[in-house]
Design a protein around this motif. Structure first.
Motif, short mmCIF file in Angstrom:
data_model
loop_
_atom_site.label_atom_id
_atom_site.label_comp_id
_atom_site.label_asym_id
_atom_site.label_seq_id
_atom_site.Cartn_x
_atom_site.Cartn_y
_atom_site.Cartn_z
N GLY A 238 27.46 -11.35 59.73
CA GLY A 238 27.69 -9.98 59.30
C GLY A 238 28.09 -9.10 60.48
O GLY A 238 28.35 -9.58 61.58
N VAL A 239 28.14 -7.80 60.22
CA VAL A 239 28.52 -6.84 61.24
C VAL A 239 27.28 -6.04 61.64
O VAL A 239 26.55 -5.54 60.78
CB VAL A 239 29.63 -5.90 60.73
CG1 VAL A 239 29.98 -4.85 61.77
CG2 VAL A 239 30.86 -6.70 60.35
N TYR A 240 27.05 -5.92 62.94
CA TYR A 240 25.88 -5.22 63.46
C TYR A 240 26.31 -4.18 64.49
O TYR A 240 27.28 -4.39 65.23
CB TYR A 240 24.92 -6.21 64.14
CG TYR A 240 24.36 -7.25 63.20
CD1 TYR A 240 23.17 -7.03 62.52
CD2 TYR A 240 25.03 -8.44 62.98
CE1 TYR A 240 22.66 -7.97 61.65
CE2 TYR A 240 24.54 -9.40 62.11
CZ TYR A 240 23.35 -9.16 61.45
OH TYR A 240 22.85 -10.10 60.59
N LEU A 241 25.61 -3.07 64.53
CA LEU A 241 25.83 -2.05 65.56
C LEU A 241 24.82 -2.28 66.67
O LEU A 241 23.62 -2.40 66.42
CB LEU A 241 25.67 -0.64 64.98
CG LEU A 241 26.70 -0.24 63.93
CD1 LEU A 241 26.40 1.17 63.42
CD2 LEU A 241 28.10 -0.30 64.48
N VAL A 242 25.31 -2.35 67.88
CA VAL A 242 24.47 -2.63 69.04
C VAL A 242 24.71 -1.55 70.10
O VAL A 242 25.86 -1.19 70.36
CB VAL A 242 24.80 -4.02 69.63
CG1 VAL A 242 24.01 -4.28 70.89
CG2 VAL A 242 24.54 -5.11 68.60
N GLN A 243 23.63 -1.04 70.68
CA GLN A 243 23.73 -0.04 71.75
C GLN A 243 23.78 -0.75 73.10
O GLN A 243 23.05 -1.69 73.34
CB GLN A 243 22.50 0.87 71.72
CG GLN A 243 22.27 1.59 70.41
CD GLN A 243 23.26 2.71 70.20
OE1 GLN A 243 23.53 3.46 71.12
NE2 GLN A 243 23.79 2.81 69.00
N VAL A 244 24.64 -0.26 74.00
CA VAL A 244 24.73 -0.76 75.37
C VAL A 244 24.59 0.42 76.31
O VAL A 244 25.38 1.37 76.24
CB VAL A 244 26.07 -1.48 75.63
CG1 VAL A 244 26.16 -1.93 77.08
CG2 VAL A 244 26.25 -2.65 74.70
N LYS A 245 23.58 0.37 77.15
CA LYS A 245 23.33 1.45 78.10
C LYS A 245 24.18 1.20 79.34
O LYS A 245 23.95 0.26 80.09
CB LYS A 245 21.84 1.49 78.44
CG LYS A 245 21.42 2.74 79.11
CD LYS A 245 19.90 2.80 79.15
CE LYS A 245 19.49 4.14 79.68
NZ LYS A 245 18.80 4.94 78.76
N LEU A 246 25.18 2.05 79.55
CA LEU A 246 26.10 1.89 80.68
C LEU A 246 25.67 2.72 81.88
O LEU A 246 26.07 2.45 83.01
CB LEU A 246 27.51 2.33 80.25
CG LEU A 246 28.10 1.55 79.06
CD1 LEU A 246 29.38 2.20 78.59
CD2 LEU A 246 28.34 0.11 79.46
#
Length: 154
Positions: A131-139
């Motif tokens: 499926g499609v997932y939203l993932v946060q990446v701390k830059l």
């Protein structure tokens, strides 16, 4: 004996007094007998004060440049839109194992060329199905990008 305090610049952290580079006011005896012999501090001079100010300005400019670079990375990652991860799948679209932060970091590097640290990938939930997932990446401490990760069968 003078009872007035003197200004010194700390060269290293002193518990209860301050961090390296800070200008603090201490008693002359404390400075002369403890801080100076251990090279924990130096007397404040006009030249040293100017040097401290320049160092602070350079640090502020460096932090601003880091934040700007993180903003550019965020824009690049969000422009790509979707990152595809292929995994082995069993019954009912369940994965063998799960998608990890390392998998996400690898697919971002392979797709965009941007090297992100796996420890900065924030997974809200375990990814164990396709499926499609939203993932946060701390830059950066102030910049977080949201990626769309599509998990598909291998």
């Amino acid at each position: 004996m003078s009872k007035r305090n003197m200004q010194v610049v700390l060269r290293q952290a002193v518990p209860g007094l301050g961090k390296p580079g800070e200008v603090v006011s201490v008693r002359p005896g404390y400075a002369r007998n403890y801080l100076f012999p251990r090279q924990m501090a130096v007397r404040l001079t006009p030249g040293l004060l100017k040097e401290q100010q320049m160092r602070r300005e350079q640090e502020a400019a460096r932090k601003l440049a880091e934040k700007q670079q993180a903003e550019n990375y965020k824009k690049a990652l969000e422009t790509i839109g979707r990152f595809v991860i292929r995994k082995k799948v069993g019954e009912k679209d369940l994965l063998f194992g799960q998608v990890t932060a390392s998998d996400i970091a690898e697919v971002v590097l392979a797709t965009s060329g941007l090297d992100i640290d796996r420890r900065n990938v924030l997974l809200d939930e375990e990814i164990k199905k396709t499926g499609v997932y939203l993932v946060q990446v701390k830059l950066h401490p102030e910049v977080t990008a949201t990626l769309r990760i599509q998990v598909t069968p291998e």
